[in-house]
Design a protein around this motif. Structure first.
Motif, short mmCIF file in Angstrom:
data_model
loop_
_atom_site.label_atom_id
_atom_site.label_comp_id
_atom_site.label_asym_id
_atom_site.label_seq_id
_atom_site.Cartn_x
_atom_site.Cartn_y
_atom_site.Cartn_z
N HIS A 14 1.03 -1.06 -0.25
CA HIS A 14 -0.13 -0.47 -0.52
C HIS A 14 0.52 1.38 -0.21
N GLU A 15 1.01 2.11 -1.22
CA GLU A 15 1.87 3.04 -1.40
C GLU A 15 1.12 3.99 -1.32
N ARG A 16 2.14 5.27 -0.96
CA ARG A 16 1.51 7.00 -0.20
C ARG A 16 2.72 7.78 -0.71
N ASP A 17 1.26 8.99 -1.41
CA ASP A 17 2.60 9.20 -1.81
C ASP A 17 2.88 10.19 -1.28
N GLU A 33 -2.45 10.44 -0.61
CA GLU A 33 -3.39 9.54 -1.39
C GLU A 33 -2.29 8.14 -1.22
N ALA A 35 -2.48 4.28 -3.04
CA ALA A 35 -2.81 3.31 -3.65
C ALA A 35 -2.11 1.79 -2.91
N GLN A 38 -0.76 -2.45 -4.21
CA GLN A 38 0.63 -1.58 -5.33
C GLN A 38 0.94 -3.59 -5.50
#
Length: 87
Positions: A14-17, A33, A35, A38
């Motif tokens: 779960h990646e965060r900007d 945000e 994502a 992934q």
């Protein structure tokens, strides 16, 4: 009969900007945000994925992944950014 399998390994992240160059912060209102789910391919050292990642299923096997700077498990805080000063 001889049975063989091919192995692939994936990390589901779960990646965060990043916001203002910071990926993690205590203030939730400044977070970027997210994502979810992934997938990132993980290179295998045993069995060697460059040779097809084949396993012989008649015996117990060990599957291993080296955590290096290209690994999705490598801590992001230790990755050098392009705009960091070079020592």
């Amino acid at each position: 009969p001889t049975v063989e399998a091919h192995v692939r390994m994936y990390a589901v992240l779960h990646e965060r900007d990043e916001v203002d160059g910071c990926q993690w912060t205590a203030d939730p209102s400044t977070l970027g945000e997210v994502a979810f789910f992934q997938t990132r391919v993980m290179r295998l050292t045993n069995p060697n994925d460059e040779l097809g990642g084949m396993l012989f299923l008649a015996t117990p096997q060990v599957v291993s992944h080296k955590i290096d700077p290209w690994s999705p498990l490598f801590p992001p805080s230790t990755v050098r950014r392009d705009n960091d000063s070079h020592d």
